[in-house]
Design an enzyme around this catalytic site. Structure first.
Site, PDB file in Angstrom:
ATOM      1  N   LYS B 102       0.878  -1.165   0.000  1.00 33.89           N
ATOM      2  CA  LYS B 102       0.000   0.000   0.000  1.00 33.89           C
ATOM      3  C   LYS B 102       0.914   1.213   0.000  1.00 33.89           C
ATOM      4  CE  LYS B 102      -3.004   2.807   2.787  1.00 33.89           C
ATOM      5  NZ  LYS B 102      -3.681   3.019   4.070  1.00 33.89           N
ATOM      6  N   GLY B 163      -7.988   9.635   8.947  1.00 35.06           N
ATOM      7  CA  GLY B 163      -8.358   9.770  10.355  1.00 35.06           C
ATOM      8  C   GLY B 163      -9.337  10.886  10.662  1.00 35.06           C
ATOM      9  N   ALA B 190      -9.393   5.992   3.392  1.00 37.26           N
ATOM     10  CA  ALA B 190      -9.290   7.166   4.274  1.00 37.26           C
ATOM     11  C   ALA B 190     -10.520   8.061   4.228  1.00 37.26           C
ATOM     12  CB  ALA B 190      -8.057   8.007   3.956  1.00 37.26           C
ATOM     13  N   GLY B 191     -10.867   8.528   5.401  1.00 37.92           N
ATOM     14  CA  GLY B 191     -11.933   9.513   5.540  1.00 37.92           C
ATOM     15  C   GLY B 191     -13.296   8.955   5.907  1.00 37.92           C
ATOM     16  N   ASN B 212      -9.844   2.285   8.913  1.00 37.70           N
ATOM     17  CA  ASN B 212      -9.225   1.924  10.192  1.00 37.70           C
ATOM     18  C   ASN B 212      -9.881   2.682  11.344  1.00 37.70           C
ATOM     19  OD1 ASN B 212      -5.773   1.277  11.153  1.00 37.70           O
ATOM     20  ND2 ASN B 212      -7.447   1.676  12.523  1.00 37.70           N
ATOM     21  N   THR B 213      -9.692   4.020  11.319  1.00 43.13           N
ATOM     22  CA  THR B 213     -10.093   4.817  12.471  1.00 43.13           C
ATOM     23  C   THR B 213     -11.602   4.780  12.722  1.00 43.13           C
ATOM     24  OG1 THR B 213      -8.288   6.264  11.788  1.00 43.13           O
ATOM     25  CG2 THR B 213      -9.661   7.046  13.569  1.00 43.13           C
TER      26      THR B 213
END
Lengths: 75, 262
Positions: B102, B163, B190-191, B212-213
């Site tokens: 990645k 994040g 992301a986001g 993830n977050t």
């Protein structure tokens, strides 16, 4: 008997004194890994990957910048 | 997931995945929660970072042991130049015995947005070196097309900064990217903030979601992971089903004929 010659190298950003002619295998063993079963870690010397097959014969030199990495939590 | 009884496989290079949700392994309250969340997510592919071994506590191998049920996707997070990213990718290949990477090349600390010039340079070098490059990119259609043309295995535009949990800040661009890139897998990375964001991504026709977050920072990460799994599946099914046309005026669902008193 002359004392063992030692050289300074950088390992993961820390200056370390290691025996002259120390191999990458010896350094990896010193860090607690078994070089023969080292899946999960890798080594770079002076910004170039040191393949596992070369660790036994790769002697580090004075001033070498050695990076030992592993997979960790990441996104 | 199956559609019409057939497996709905996501193919990235020579990798075949039945889950279209890719999960990060960072920021969880503890390893137990991480493992439970990963299981609840149904993900098969999980991201890991490449970091220096702690000289006082070389426990890196143990973290990888936790992830044995999963295929690992190492990242180049924290790299600011193509040179750094290429070296980290090569170290990851050596450590994990995988061609997958990645690719992230970041432009600054505040936004963590990609540095396009460095990103394109690193992508070309890694593709030429035989990597299967899944590249984290700006939501810029031209950049994404250039990355696809270079031969990246998957293009992964952001929905919002890493994040931030902002959701889809520019759905128009994400739709344009999908329209322009038909032959390379597209994954939003992301986001994502909550399950509906993941569903919207999939409804746009994206091939997958990487997050993830949104799970690790949820009040109940394991439950949120289960929600994300369902959202990705629901969005995928909705996309494959073809939404109804939007109409300006109402159209009665019940028949008008046979009403009493008429």
């Amino acid at each position: 008997m002359a004392s063992e010659t030692r050289i300074d190298v950088s390992i993961n950003g820390e200056t370390r004194s290691v025996p002259a002619q120390a191999t990458v295998s010896a350094l990896v063993r010193e860090m607690g890994f078994d070089p023969a079963r080292a899946k999960g870690i890798a080594v770079a010397v002076n910004d170039a990957v040191a393949p596992k097959g070369t660790w036994d014969s790769h002697a580090v030199r004075f001033g070498d910048r050695i990076e030992v990495i592993a997979a960790q939590q990441g996104g | 997931m199956t559609t019409n009884g057939r497996p709905d496989t996501l193919r990235i290079g020579d990798m075949a995945l039945s889950s279209r949700l890719i999960m990060g392994t960072s920021r969880y309250p503890n390893p137990r929660v991480m493992l439970d969340a990963l299981e609840a997510s149904g993900a098969e592919l999980v991201t890991v970072a490449i970091r220096r071994v702690n000289l006082q506590d070389a426990s890196g191998e143990r973290f990888l042991d936790l992830l044995k049920p999963y295929r690992c996707l190492p990242n180049t997070a924290g790299c600011y130049t193509a040179k750094e990213a290429v070296l980290v990718a090569q170290l990851a290949r050596e450590a994990l015995e995988t061609r997958l990477i990645k690719l992230e090349v970041i432009g600054d600390d505040e936004t963590l947005l990609p540095d396009v010039e460095q990103l394109l340079r690193a992508a070309k070098e890694l593709v030429d070196d035989g990597f299967s490059v899944m590249v984290y990119a700006n939501d810029d259609p031209i950049t994404c097309r250039k990355l696809a043309d270079l031969g990246c295995a998957a293009i992964m535009p952001l929905a919002a900064p890493i994040g931030s949990g902002q959701g889809l800040v520019n759905p128009y661009n994400l739709a344009l990217i999908r329209d322009m890139i038909q032959d390379t897998p597209l994954i939003v990375d992301a986001g994502i903030g909550t399950a509906s964001d993941a569903a919207r991504v999939m409804e746009l026709g994206y091939d997958g979601v990487l997050l993830n977050t949104a799970v690790s920072d949820a009040q109940h990460p394991v439950a949120m992971a289960a929600a994300m799994r369902r959202a990705v599946e629901a969005g995928r099914l909705a996309f494959l089903s073809g939404r109804m046309p939007r109409r300006t005026y109402a159209q009665a669902s019940s028949p008008m004929e046979g009403r009493i008193g008429k």
